[in-house]
Design a protein around this motif. Sequence first.
Motif, PDB file in Angstrom:
ATOM      1  N   ARG A 412       0.720  -1.283   0.006  1.00 59.35           N
ATOM      2  CA  ARG A 412      -0.112   0.031   0.095  1.00 59.35           C
ATOM      3  C   ARG A 412       0.867   1.294  -0.002  1.00 59.35           C
ATOM      4  N   ARG A 413       0.228   2.460  -0.582  1.00 61.19           N
ATOM      5  CA  ARG A 413       0.917   3.541  -0.568  1.00 61.19           C
ATOM      6  C   ARG A 413       0.742   4.351   0.952  1.00 61.19           C
ATOM      7  N   LEU A 421       0.897  -5.664  -6.110  1.00 58.38           N
ATOM      8  CA  LEU A 421       0.645  -6.995  -5.471  1.00 58.38           C
ATOM      9  C   LEU A 421       2.207  -7.361  -5.636  1.00 58.38           C
ATOM     10  N   ASP A 422       2.956  -7.901  -4.570  1.00 55.76           N
ATOM     11  CA  ASP A 422       4.154  -8.656  -4.541  1.00 55.76           C
ATOM     12  C   ASP A 422       3.935 -10.241  -4.272  1.00 55.76           C
ATOM     13  N   LEU A 423       4.060 -11.069  -5.434  1.00 59.05           N
ATOM     14  CA  LEU A 423       3.927 -12.431  -5.438  1.00 59.05           C
ATOM     15  C   LEU A 423       5.413 -12.967  -5.673  1.00 59.05           C
ATOM     16  N   GLN A 424       5.766 -13.703  -4.496  1.00 60.38           N
ATOM     17  CA  GLN A 424       7.365 -14.155  -4.846  1.00 60.38           C
ATOM     18  C   GLN A 424       8.284 -13.120  -5.343  1.00 60.38           C
ATOM     19  N   GLU A 436       5.458   3.989 -10.792  1.00 61.07           N
ATOM     20  CA  GLU A 436       5.461   4.194  -9.201  1.00 61.07           C
ATOM     21  C   GLU A 436       5.298   3.089  -8.454  1.00 61.07           C
ATOM     22  N   ALA A 437       5.529   1.895  -8.819  1.00 60.62           N
ATOM     23  CA  ALA A 437       5.248   0.560  -8.134  1.00 60.62           C
ATOM     24  C   ALA A 437       6.627  -0.096  -7.816  1.00 60.62           C
ATOM     25  N   ASP A 438       7.650   0.717  -7.473  1.00 54.40           N
ATOM     26  CA  ASP A 438       8.902  -0.205  -7.005  1.00 54.40           C
ATOM     27  C   ASP A 438       9.144  -1.345  -8.065  1.00 54.40           C
TER      28      ASP A 438
END
Length: 449
Positions: A412-413, A421-424, A436-438
Amino acid sequence: MISEATVRHLDRRLAGIQRDSRLPSVVAGIVRDGGLVWSRAIGTLDGRAGGEPADLDTQYRMGSITKTFVAVAVMRLRDAGRLDLEDRLEEHVPGSRLGGATVAQLLSHAAGVQAETNGPWWERTPGGTWEELAASPVVQRFRAGRRFHYTNVGYAALGELLARTHGASWFDVVRRDLLEPLGMTRTTARPSGKAAPGWAVHPFADVLLPEPEHDAGAMGPAGQLWTTVEDLATWAVFAGGDTGDVLAADTLAEMLEPHVVGDSPGQPWTVAHGLGWQVWNIEGRRLAGHGGSMPGFLAGLRVDLETGDGLVASTNSTAGPFGPQVGTLLTDFVEREPKPPEPWHAAGDPGLLELLGLWHWGPTVTMAKAVGDHLVLGEPGEGRGARFERVGPDEWRGLDGYHTGEPLRVVRRADGTVSHLDLQSFRFTRTPYDPEADVPGGVDEVGWS
Protein backbone atom coordinates in the motif's frame (compact mmCIF):
# COMPACT_ATOMS: atom_id res chain seq x y z
CA MET A 1 -32.18 -39.65 -3.43
CA ILE A 2 -31.67 -41.88 -6.44
CA SER A 3 -34.28 -42.67 -9.07
CA GLU A 4 -35.87 -46.11 -9.32
CA ALA A 5 -34.67 -46.30 -12.93
CA THR A 6 -31.06 -45.82 -11.81
CA VAL A 7 -31.49 -48.40 -9.05
CA ARG A 8 -32.79 -50.95 -11.57
CA HIS A 9 -29.92 -50.17 -13.94
CA LEU A 10 -27.25 -50.56 -11.27
CA ASP A 11 -28.88 -53.77 -10.01
CA ARG A 12 -28.81 -55.21 -13.54
CA ARG A 13 -25.25 -54.05 -14.11
CA LEU A 14 -24.00 -55.69 -10.90
CA ALA A 15 -25.89 -58.90 -11.68
CA GLY A 16 -24.25 -58.96 -15.10
CA ILE A 17 -20.81 -58.46 -13.57
CA GLN A 18 -21.41 -61.35 -11.16
CA ARG A 19 -22.53 -63.64 -13.98
CA ASP A 20 -20.04 -62.64 -16.68
CA SER A 21 -17.04 -62.68 -14.32
CA ARG A 22 -18.23 -65.90 -12.64
CA LEU A 23 -18.01 -64.46 -9.14
CA PRO A 24 -19.44 -66.57 -6.29
CA SER A 25 -20.83 -63.38 -4.77
CA VAL A 26 -20.30 -59.66 -5.07
CA VAL A 27 -21.37 -56.62 -3.06
CA ALA A 28 -21.15 -52.98 -4.14
CA GLY A 29 -22.29 -49.57 -2.99
CA ILE A 30 -22.40 -45.98 -4.25
CA VAL A 31 -21.62 -43.13 -1.86
CA ARG A 32 -22.90 -39.56 -2.16
CA ASP A 33 -23.38 -36.73 0.33
CA GLY A 34 -21.98 -38.64 3.27
CA GLY A 35 -23.63 -42.03 2.92
CA LEU A 36 -24.73 -44.96 0.80
CA VAL A 37 -27.35 -44.08 -1.80
CA TRP A 38 -27.34 -47.51 -3.45
CA SER A 39 -26.01 -50.91 -2.41
CA ARG A 40 -26.63 -54.46 -3.47
CA ALA A 41 -25.38 -58.00 -2.83
CA ILE A 42 -25.56 -60.65 -5.57
CA GLY A 43 -24.77 -64.38 -5.40
CA THR A 44 -24.23 -66.95 -2.69
CA LEU A 45 -21.37 -67.42 -0.26
CA ASP A 46 -20.46 -70.84 -1.65
CA GLY A 47 -21.11 -69.90 -5.27
CA ARG A 48 -23.74 -72.62 -5.65
CA ALA A 49 -27.43 -72.34 -6.48
CA GLY A 50 -29.44 -72.50 -3.31
CA GLY A 51 -26.50 -71.57 -1.10
CA GLU A 52 -26.62 -68.92 1.60
CA PRO A 53 -27.09 -65.55 -0.12
CA ALA A 54 -24.64 -62.74 0.39
CA ASP A 55 -26.03 -59.62 2.01
CA LEU A 56 -24.89 -56.16 3.04
CA ASP A 57 -23.65 -57.41 6.42
CA THR A 58 -21.40 -60.08 4.87
CA GLN A 59 -17.71 -59.54 5.56
CA TYR A 60 -15.13 -59.77 2.76
CA ARG A 61 -11.38 -59.40 3.02
CA MET A 62 -10.36 -55.95 1.80
CA GLY A 63 -6.72 -56.82 1.05
CA SER A 64 -4.49 -53.83 0.42
CA ILE A 65 -7.16 -51.28 1.30
CA THR A 66 -5.83 -52.16 4.78
CA LYS A 67 -2.79 -50.03 3.92
CA THR A 68 -4.89 -46.85 3.92
CA PHE A 69 -5.84 -47.45 7.57
CA VAL A 70 -2.22 -48.03 8.53
CA ALA A 71 -1.20 -44.86 6.68
CA VAL A 72 -3.82 -42.72 8.45
CA ALA A 73 -2.67 -44.09 11.82
CA VAL A 74 0.93 -43.16 10.94
CA MET A 75 -0.10 -39.65 9.91
CA ARG A 76 -1.89 -39.22 13.24
CA LEU A 77 1.47 -39.86 14.91
CA ARG A 78 3.02 -37.19 12.70
CA ASP A 79 0.29 -34.70 13.57
CA ALA A 80 0.78 -35.46 17.28
CA GLY A 81 4.49 -34.63 16.95
CA ARG A 82 5.64 -38.18 17.71
CA LEU A 83 7.46 -38.63 14.42
CA ASP A 84 8.45 -36.75 11.28
CA LEU A 85 7.86 -38.01 7.75
CA GLU A 86 11.56 -37.54 7.07
CA ASP A 87 12.53 -39.78 9.98
CA ARG A 88 14.42 -42.91 8.98
CA LEU A 89 12.74 -46.18 9.86
CA GLU A 90 15.83 -47.05 11.92
CA GLU A 91 14.91 -44.29 14.40
CA HIS A 92 11.68 -46.08 15.30
CA VAL A 93 12.25 -49.72 14.25
CA PRO A 94 15.97 -50.49 14.51
CA GLY A 95 17.65 -53.63 13.32
CA SER A 96 16.54 -54.19 9.72
CA ARG A 97 18.10 -53.55 6.31
CA LEU A 98 15.27 -51.12 5.58
CA GLY A 99 16.34 -48.62 8.22
CA GLY A 100 17.56 -45.98 5.76
CA ALA A 101 14.15 -45.51 4.20
CA THR A 102 12.07 -42.59 5.44
CA VAL A 103 8.54 -42.85 6.76
CA ALA A 104 7.28 -40.81 3.79
CA GLN A 105 9.04 -43.11 1.32
CA LEU A 106 7.51 -46.18 2.92
CA LEU A 107 4.03 -44.63 2.88
CA SER A 108 4.27 -43.75 -0.83
CA HIS A 109 6.05 -46.93 -2.01
CA ALA A 110 9.12 -44.88 -2.92
CA ALA A 111 11.53 -46.59 -0.49
CA GLY A 112 12.72 -49.19 -3.01
CA VAL A 113 11.77 -51.99 -0.58
CA GLN A 114 11.21 -55.46 -2.03
CA ALA A 115 7.61 -56.16 -2.93
CA GLU A 116 7.10 -59.54 -1.23
CA THR A 117 8.63 -61.70 1.49
CA ASN A 118 11.50 -64.14 1.00
CA GLY A 119 9.62 -67.10 2.46
CA PRO A 120 6.59 -69.02 1.21
CA TRP A 121 3.68 -67.15 -0.40
CA TRP A 122 2.77 -65.03 2.60
CA GLU A 123 -0.86 -64.48 1.59
CA ARG A 124 -1.59 -68.24 1.80
CA THR A 125 0.52 -69.25 4.81
CA PRO A 126 0.52 -68.32 8.52
CA GLY A 127 2.63 -65.26 9.27
CA GLY A 128 5.52 -64.84 11.68
CA THR A 129 6.96 -61.99 13.72
CA TRP A 130 8.58 -58.80 12.51
CA GLU A 131 11.92 -60.01 13.85
CA GLU A 132 11.67 -63.15 11.72
CA LEU A 133 10.68 -61.13 8.66
CA ALA A 134 13.51 -58.63 9.12
CA ALA A 135 16.06 -61.41 9.63
CA SER A 136 15.00 -63.28 6.48
CA PRO A 137 16.45 -60.70 5.40
CA VAL A 138 14.22 -58.18 3.62
CA VAL A 139 16.10 -55.54 1.63
CA GLN A 140 15.78 -52.49 -0.59
CA ARG A 141 15.81 -53.31 -4.32
CA PHE A 142 16.35 -49.70 -5.42
CA ARG A 143 17.81 -46.52 -4.03
CA ALA A 144 15.24 -44.92 -1.75
CA GLY A 145 13.41 -42.11 -3.55
CA ARG A 146 14.41 -43.25 -7.03
CA ARG A 147 11.12 -44.68 -8.23
CA PHE A 148 7.73 -46.12 -7.36
CA HIS A 149 7.97 -49.78 -6.36
CA TYR A 150 4.90 -51.23 -4.67
CA THR A 151 5.84 -53.02 -1.47
CA ASN A 152 3.82 -55.14 0.91
CA VAL A 153 6.92 -55.56 3.07
CA GLY A 154 7.18 -51.78 3.49
CA TYR A 155 3.76 -51.73 5.11
CA ALA A 156 4.78 -54.52 7.45
CA ALA A 157 7.51 -52.12 8.59
CA LEU A 158 4.97 -49.33 9.09
CA GLY A 159 2.76 -51.67 11.10
CA GLU A 160 5.71 -52.46 13.35
CA LEU A 161 6.38 -48.73 13.70
CA LEU A 162 2.80 -48.25 14.93
CA ALA A 163 3.12 -51.13 17.37
CA ARG A 164 6.38 -49.93 18.90
CA THR A 165 5.31 -46.30 19.14
CA HIS A 166 1.94 -47.07 20.75
CA GLY A 167 2.93 -50.15 22.74
CA ALA A 168 -0.01 -52.02 21.18
CA SER A 169 -0.54 -54.09 18.04
CA TRP A 170 -1.09 -52.23 14.79
CA PHE A 171 -4.68 -53.49 14.64
CA ASP A 172 -5.44 -52.43 18.21
CA VAL A 173 -4.25 -48.95 17.25
CA VAL A 174 -6.40 -48.91 14.09
CA ARG A 175 -9.43 -50.20 15.97
CA ARG A 176 -9.11 -47.72 18.84
CA ASP A 177 -8.17 -44.61 16.85
CA LEU A 178 -10.01 -45.12 13.54
CA LEU A 179 -12.65 -47.86 13.50
CA GLU A 180 -14.37 -47.15 16.81
CA PRO A 181 -14.62 -43.35 16.35
CA LEU A 182 -16.04 -43.87 12.84
CA GLY A 183 -18.51 -46.53 13.97
CA MET A 184 -16.95 -49.22 11.75
CA THR A 185 -17.94 -52.09 14.04
CA ARG A 186 -17.91 -54.73 11.28
CA THR A 187 -14.26 -54.19 10.29
CA THR A 188 -12.02 -56.77 11.97
CA ALA A 189 -8.61 -58.40 11.65
CA ARG A 190 -10.09 -61.87 11.15
CA PRO A 191 -13.51 -62.94 9.82
CA SER A 192 -16.28 -62.30 12.33
CA GLY A 193 -20.00 -62.95 12.16
CA LYS A 194 -21.29 -63.58 8.65
CA ALA A 195 -18.20 -63.75 6.43
CA ALA A 196 -17.68 -64.96 2.88
CA PRO A 197 -15.24 -67.83 2.33
CA GLY A 198 -12.56 -67.16 -0.27
CA TRP A 199 -12.70 -69.12 -3.53
CA ALA A 200 -10.59 -69.68 -6.61
CA VAL A 201 -12.73 -70.14 -9.72
CA HIS A 202 -11.22 -72.49 -12.31
CA PRO A 203 -10.32 -70.56 -15.47
CA PHE A 204 -11.81 -73.20 -17.81
CA ALA A 205 -14.62 -74.78 -15.78
CA ASP A 206 -17.39 -73.71 -13.43
CA VAL A 207 -15.83 -75.31 -10.37
CA LEU A 208 -14.41 -73.84 -7.16
CA LEU A 209 -11.38 -74.37 -4.93
CA PRO A 210 -11.34 -73.07 -1.33
CA GLU A 211 -8.57 -70.56 -0.59
CA PRO A 212 -6.82 -70.69 2.82
CA GLU A 213 -7.10 -67.86 5.33
CA HIS A 214 -4.56 -67.22 8.09
CA ASP A 215 -3.33 -64.55 10.40
CA ALA A 216 -0.62 -62.87 8.32
CA GLY A 217 1.39 -61.92 11.38
CA ALA A 218 3.89 -59.16 10.67
CA MET A 219 2.53 -58.88 7.12
CA GLY A 220 -0.98 -58.15 8.40
CA PRO A 221 -0.73 -54.37 7.82
CA ALA A 222 -0.38 -55.09 4.09
CA GLY A 223 -3.77 -56.77 3.69
CA GLN A 224 -5.32 -58.33 6.78
CA LEU A 225 -8.60 -56.49 7.36
CA TRP A 226 -12.13 -57.79 6.76
CA THR A 227 -15.12 -55.49 6.29
CA THR A 228 -18.66 -55.08 4.99
CA VAL A 229 -19.89 -52.86 2.18
CA GLU A 230 -21.48 -50.52 4.71
CA ASP A 231 -18.30 -50.13 6.75
CA LEU A 232 -16.24 -49.68 3.60
CA ALA A 233 -18.67 -46.97 2.50
CA THR A 234 -17.93 -45.14 5.76
CA TRP A 235 -14.24 -45.23 4.84
CA ALA A 236 -15.08 -43.89 1.36
CA VAL A 237 -16.92 -40.97 2.98
CA PHE A 238 -13.77 -40.39 5.06
CA ALA A 239 -11.62 -40.39 1.91
CA GLY A 240 -14.01 -37.87 0.38
CA GLY A 241 -13.15 -35.39 3.13
CA ASP A 242 -15.49 -36.13 6.03
CA THR A 243 -12.75 -36.99 8.51
CA GLY A 244 -14.54 -35.88 11.68
CA ASP A 245 -12.25 -35.82 14.70
CA VAL A 246 -10.12 -38.69 13.38
CA LEU A 247 -7.79 -36.71 11.10
CA ALA A 248 -7.25 -33.08 10.18
CA ALA A 249 -8.69 -32.23 6.77
CA ASP A 250 -5.37 -30.68 5.71
CA THR A 251 -3.58 -33.93 6.59
CA LEU A 252 -5.95 -35.99 4.44
CA ALA A 253 -5.41 -33.53 1.57
CA GLU A 254 -1.65 -34.00 2.00
CA MET A 255 -2.07 -37.77 1.88
CA LEU A 256 -4.12 -37.56 -1.33
CA GLU A 257 -1.57 -35.48 -3.22
CA PRO A 258 0.25 -37.50 -5.91
CA HIS A 259 3.71 -38.08 -4.42
CA VAL A 260 5.14 -40.78 -6.73
CA VAL A 261 4.01 -41.55 -10.27
CA GLY A 262 3.26 -45.18 -11.11
CA ASP A 263 5.20 -45.39 -14.35
CA SER A 264 4.43 -48.14 -16.87
CA PRO A 265 6.64 -47.93 -19.98
CA GLY A 266 4.67 -47.03 -23.07
CA GLN A 267 1.61 -45.97 -21.07
CA PRO A 268 0.41 -42.46 -20.15
CA TRP A 269 0.75 -41.47 -16.50
CA THR A 270 -2.74 -41.85 -15.08
CA VAL A 271 -2.05 -43.24 -11.60
CA ALA A 272 0.16 -42.08 -8.76
CA HIS A 273 0.56 -42.89 -5.09
CA GLY A 274 0.10 -40.48 -2.24
CA LEU A 275 0.80 -41.22 1.39
CA GLY A 276 -0.98 -44.56 1.62
CA TRP A 277 -3.61 -43.80 -1.03
CA GLN A 278 -3.73 -44.40 -4.76
CA VAL A 279 -4.62 -41.38 -6.89
CA TRP A 280 -6.00 -41.56 -10.41
CA ASN A 281 -6.27 -38.86 -13.07
CA ILE A 282 -9.02 -40.01 -15.42
CA GLU A 283 -10.11 -37.62 -18.17
CA GLY A 284 -9.44 -34.63 -15.95
CA ARG A 285 -11.16 -36.13 -12.90
CA ARG A 286 -9.06 -36.74 -9.80
CA LEU A 287 -10.03 -39.87 -7.87
CA ALA A 288 -8.48 -41.46 -4.81
CA GLY A 289 -8.82 -44.76 -3.01
CA HIS A 290 -7.18 -48.16 -3.18
CA GLY A 291 -7.61 -51.62 -4.62
CA GLY A 292 -7.25 -54.85 -2.69
CA SER A 293 -6.63 -58.51 -3.43
CA MET A 294 -5.91 -61.57 -1.34
CA PRO A 295 -6.36 -65.25 -2.25
CA GLY A 296 -10.12 -65.62 -2.51
CA PHE A 297 -10.94 -61.91 -2.49
CA LEU A 298 -10.91 -58.71 -4.54
CA ALA A 299 -11.99 -55.27 -3.32
CA GLY A 300 -12.01 -51.68 -4.47
CA LEU A 301 -12.66 -48.17 -3.19
CA ARG A 302 -12.67 -45.02 -5.33
CA VAL A 303 -13.86 -41.50 -4.56
CA ASP A 304 -14.12 -38.47 -6.84
CA LEU A 305 -12.26 -35.81 -4.88
CA GLU A 306 -14.26 -32.94 -6.34
CA THR A 307 -17.77 -34.28 -5.81
CA GLY A 308 -17.29 -36.86 -3.05
CA ASP A 309 -19.15 -39.47 -5.12
CA GLY A 310 -17.60 -42.88 -4.52
CA LEU A 311 -17.77 -46.61 -5.14
CA VAL A 312 -16.99 -49.56 -2.87
CA ALA A 313 -17.10 -53.19 -3.95
CA SER A 314 -15.97 -56.65 -2.80
CA THR A 315 -16.10 -60.21 -4.09
CA ASN A 316 -14.95 -63.61 -2.83
CA SER A 317 -12.97 -64.68 -5.90
CA THR A 318 -9.21 -64.71 -6.35
CA ALA A 319 -9.02 -63.35 -9.89
CA GLY A 320 -10.99 -61.61 -12.61
CA PRO A 321 -11.45 -58.23 -14.35
CA PHE A 322 -13.06 -56.91 -11.20
CA GLY A 323 -11.79 -53.33 -10.97
CA PRO A 324 -12.61 -52.13 -14.50
CA GLN A 325 -16.02 -53.79 -14.47
CA VAL A 326 -17.26 -52.48 -11.13
CA GLY A 327 -15.83 -49.07 -12.01
CA THR A 328 -18.61 -48.74 -14.58
CA LEU A 329 -21.12 -48.63 -11.71
CA LEU A 330 -19.82 -45.25 -10.57
CA THR A 331 -19.58 -43.94 -14.14
CA ASP A 332 -23.15 -44.98 -14.87
CA PHE A 333 -24.41 -43.50 -11.61
CA VAL A 334 -22.79 -40.10 -12.22
CA GLU A 335 -24.12 -39.98 -15.79
CA ARG A 336 -27.66 -40.90 -14.73
CA GLU A 337 -27.74 -38.93 -11.50
CA PRO A 338 -25.67 -35.75 -12.06
CA LYS A 339 -25.12 -33.79 -8.91
CA PRO A 340 -27.22 -30.59 -9.03
CA PRO A 341 -25.23 -27.36 -8.85
CA GLU A 342 -25.27 -25.47 -5.60
CA PRO A 343 -27.43 -22.31 -5.80
CA TRP A 344 -25.62 -19.01 -6.00
CA HIS A 345 -25.81 -16.63 -3.05
CA ALA A 346 -24.23 -13.21 -2.55
CA ALA A 347 -21.64 -13.93 0.13
CA GLY A 348 -18.57 -12.07 -1.05
CA ASP A 349 -16.34 -9.72 0.92
CA PRO A 350 -16.69 -6.09 -0.28
CA GLY A 351 -13.29 -5.40 1.28
CA LEU A 352 -11.67 -7.31 -1.58
CA LEU A 353 -13.00 -5.02 -4.31
CA GLU A 354 -9.85 -2.87 -4.26
CA LEU A 355 -7.79 -5.93 -5.25
CA LEU A 356 -9.95 -7.05 -8.16
CA GLY A 357 -9.82 -6.33 -11.87
CA LEU A 358 -6.86 -6.08 -14.22
CA TRP A 359 -3.25 -6.38 -13.05
CA HIS A 360 -0.08 -6.57 -15.08
CA TRP A 361 3.00 -8.72 -14.52
CA GLY A 362 5.30 -6.80 -16.81
CA PRO A 363 3.32 -6.61 -20.07
CA THR A 364 1.26 -9.72 -19.24
CA VAL A 365 -2.38 -9.04 -18.37
CA THR A 366 -3.88 -10.95 -15.42
CA MET A 367 -7.44 -10.77 -14.11
CA ALA A 368 -8.03 -10.87 -10.36
CA LYS A 369 -11.40 -11.93 -8.97
CA ALA A 370 -12.87 -13.08 -5.68
CA VAL A 371 -14.32 -16.61 -5.50
CA GLY A 372 -15.70 -17.37 -2.06
CA ASP A 373 -12.98 -16.51 0.43
CA HIS A 374 -10.22 -16.85 -2.14
CA LEU A 375 -8.43 -14.26 -4.24
CA VAL A 376 -7.90 -15.73 -7.71
CA LEU A 377 -5.26 -14.55 -10.18
CA GLY A 378 -5.78 -15.86 -13.71
CA GLU A 379 -7.37 -19.28 -14.23
CA PRO A 380 -6.22 -22.05 -11.86
CA GLY A 381 -4.91 -24.95 -13.92
CA GLU A 382 -3.89 -22.69 -16.79
CA GLY A 383 -0.33 -21.35 -16.83
CA ARG A 384 0.38 -19.82 -13.43
CA GLY A 385 -3.22 -19.12 -12.54
CA ALA A 386 -3.90 -19.78 -8.86
CA ARG A 387 -6.17 -19.29 -5.88
CA PHE A 388 -4.87 -17.59 -2.75
CA GLU A 389 -6.10 -17.86 0.85
CA ARG A 390 -5.84 -15.02 3.34
CA VAL A 391 -3.32 -15.67 6.13
CA GLY A 392 -3.18 -12.15 7.63
CA PRO A 393 -3.82 -8.47 6.94
CA ASP A 394 -2.72 -7.95 3.31
CA GLU A 395 -1.05 -11.39 3.38
CA TRP A 396 -2.14 -14.33 1.19
CA ARG A 397 -0.81 -17.82 0.39
CA GLY A 398 -1.03 -19.71 -2.91
CA LEU A 399 -3.12 -22.86 -3.21
CA ASP A 400 -2.47 -24.02 -6.78
CA GLY A 401 0.24 -24.97 -9.24
CA TYR A 402 3.44 -22.95 -9.38
CA HIS A 403 2.34 -20.66 -6.55
CA THR A 404 1.27 -23.37 -4.07
CA GLY A 405 2.41 -22.33 -0.60
CA GLU A 406 4.04 -19.14 -1.86
CA PRO A 407 3.31 -15.69 -0.34
CA LEU A 408 1.39 -12.85 -1.97
CA ARG A 409 1.58 -9.47 -0.25
CA VAL A 410 -0.57 -6.39 -0.87
CA VAL A 411 1.69 -3.30 -0.87
CA ARG A 412 0.00 0.00 0.00
CA ARG A 413 0.89 3.63 -0.49
CA ALA A 414 1.26 6.04 2.41
CA ASP A 415 -2.39 7.02 2.07
CA GLY A 416 -3.51 3.37 2.40
CA THR A 417 -4.48 2.79 -1.22
CA VAL A 418 -3.15 -0.30 -3.01
CA SER A 419 0.06 0.29 -4.96
CA HIS A 420 0.85 -3.20 -6.23
CA LEU A 421 0.93 -6.89 -5.44
CA ASP A 422 4.17 -8.64 -4.54
CA LEU A 423 3.99 -12.35 -5.47
CA GLN A 424 7.24 -14.20 -4.75
CA SER A 425 9.06 -10.92 -5.59
CA PHE A 426 7.14 -10.53 -8.88
CA ARG A 427 5.35 -7.16 -9.13
CA PHE A 428 1.77 -6.99 -10.30
CA THR A 429 0.89 -3.39 -11.17
CA ARG A 430 -2.27 -1.72 -12.41
CA THR A 431 -0.51 -0.56 -15.60
CA PRO A 432 2.35 -2.39 -17.38
CA TYR A 433 5.61 -1.67 -15.55
CA ASP A 434 4.11 1.15 -13.47
CA PRO A 435 7.13 3.37 -12.58
CA GLU A 436 5.44 4.32 -9.29
CA ALA A 437 5.23 0.71 -8.10
CA ASP A 438 8.86 -0.08 -7.21
CA VAL A 439 9.42 -2.47 -10.10
CA PRO A 440 12.67 -4.45 -9.52
CA GLY A 441 15.30 -3.38 -12.01
CA GLY A 442 13.61 -0.04 -12.45
CA VAL A 443 11.64 1.31 -15.40
CA ASP A 444 13.41 3.10 -18.20
CA GLU A 445 12.97 6.87 -17.83
CA VAL A 446 12.07 7.29 -21.49
CA GLY A 447 9.14 4.95 -20.96
CA TRP A 448 7.16 3.23 -23.68
CA SER A 449 8.01 4.44 -27.18
